[in-house]
Design a protein around this motif. Structure first.
Motif, short mmCIF file in Angstrom:
data_model
loop_
_atom_site.label_atom_id
_atom_site.label_comp_id
_atom_site.label_asym_id
_atom_site.label_seq_id
_atom_site.Cartn_x
_atom_site.Cartn_y
_atom_site.Cartn_z
N PHE A 1 2.45 1.92 -3.48
CA PHE A 1 1.56 2.44 -4.53
C PHE A 1 0.76 3.68 -4.12
O PHE A 1 0.41 4.48 -4.97
CB PHE A 1 0.61 1.33 -4.99
N PHE A 2 0.45 3.81 -2.83
CA PHE A 2 -0.45 4.90 -2.42
C PHE A 2 0.12 5.80 -1.34
O PHE A 2 -0.53 6.77 -0.95
CB PHE A 2 -1.79 4.31 -1.92
N GLY A 3 1.28 5.49 -0.81
CA GLY A 3 1.83 6.24 0.31
C GLY A 3 2.18 7.68 -0.04
O GLY A 3 2.75 7.96 -1.09
N HIS A 4 1.82 8.60 0.85
CA HIS A 4 2.14 10.02 0.66
C HIS A 4 2.86 10.59 1.88
O HIS A 4 3.18 11.76 1.89
CB HIS A 4 0.87 10.84 0.42
N LEU B 1 0.83 -1.21 0.00
CA LEU B 1 0.00 0.00 0.00
C LEU B 1 0.86 1.26 0.00
O LEU B 1 0.57 2.22 -0.73
CB LEU B 1 -0.94 0.02 1.21
N ILE B 2 1.92 1.27 0.81
CA ILE B 2 2.82 2.44 0.85
C ILE B 2 3.48 2.64 -0.50
O ILE B 2 3.59 3.76 -0.99
CB ILE B 2 3.87 2.28 1.97
#
Length: 154
Positions: free
Chosen positions: A53-56, A50-51
């Motif tokens: 691909f989507f981590g900010h 998740l981090i």
């Protein structure tokens, strides 16, 4: 946005109870500590994806936070260990209501004293009564579970 957060929290509660039941059953076969380890390893891999691909956020910020905030990691591990150990012995609902009572007790203390820089909400009689009702509910649920186990054993 508030309704969406309530929905997410509700779904979180559903998943927590399902996880408790599955981990409790799995823990009987694999062991409490082993099940906890597998849960955290699997969760770490899932979160890493998740981090990726989507981590900010900033993962290295853990080096900058006050060290006491890192205790949350150990509290999470203890929580899962206790849940996995309790579910096979007292059942999912008794385990979950006991967790809720524990959350209410510490929540009342945190609110009352403003610990961890939280909002101060003074303790009042309504909170005492709510806690008392939860403890009464736990008593009846636990007794009902115990009676059902005794009937199934005979």
């Amino acid at each position: 946005m508030g309704i969406l957060m309530i929905l997410f929290t509700f779904i979180g509660g559903l998943t927590l109870s399902a996880q408790s039941a599955v981990n409790g059953t799995f823990g009987r076969k694999a062991g409490t500590i082993e099940t906890t380890l597998l849960t955290f390893i699997t969760g770490t891999m899932f979160l890493a994806i998740l981090i990726l691909f989507f981590g900010h956020g900033n993962l290295l910020a853990i080096l900058e936070v006050p060290k006491w905030q890192l205790t949350a990691v150990f509290l999470g591990v203890l929580f899962l260990l206790f849940i996995i150990a309790a579910v096979p012995k007292i059942g999912v609902i008794a385990t979950n209501i006991t967790v809720i009572i524990g959350q209410l007790v510490i929540g009342i203390l945190i609110d009352n004293f403003g610990w961890f820089n939280s909002l101060v909400v003074p303790l009042d009689s309504k909170r005492y009564v709510a806690l008392l009702f939860m403890i009464i509910a736990l008593y009846f649920i636990y007794k009902g579970n115990k009676r059902a186990n005794e009937e199934n054993a005979s």
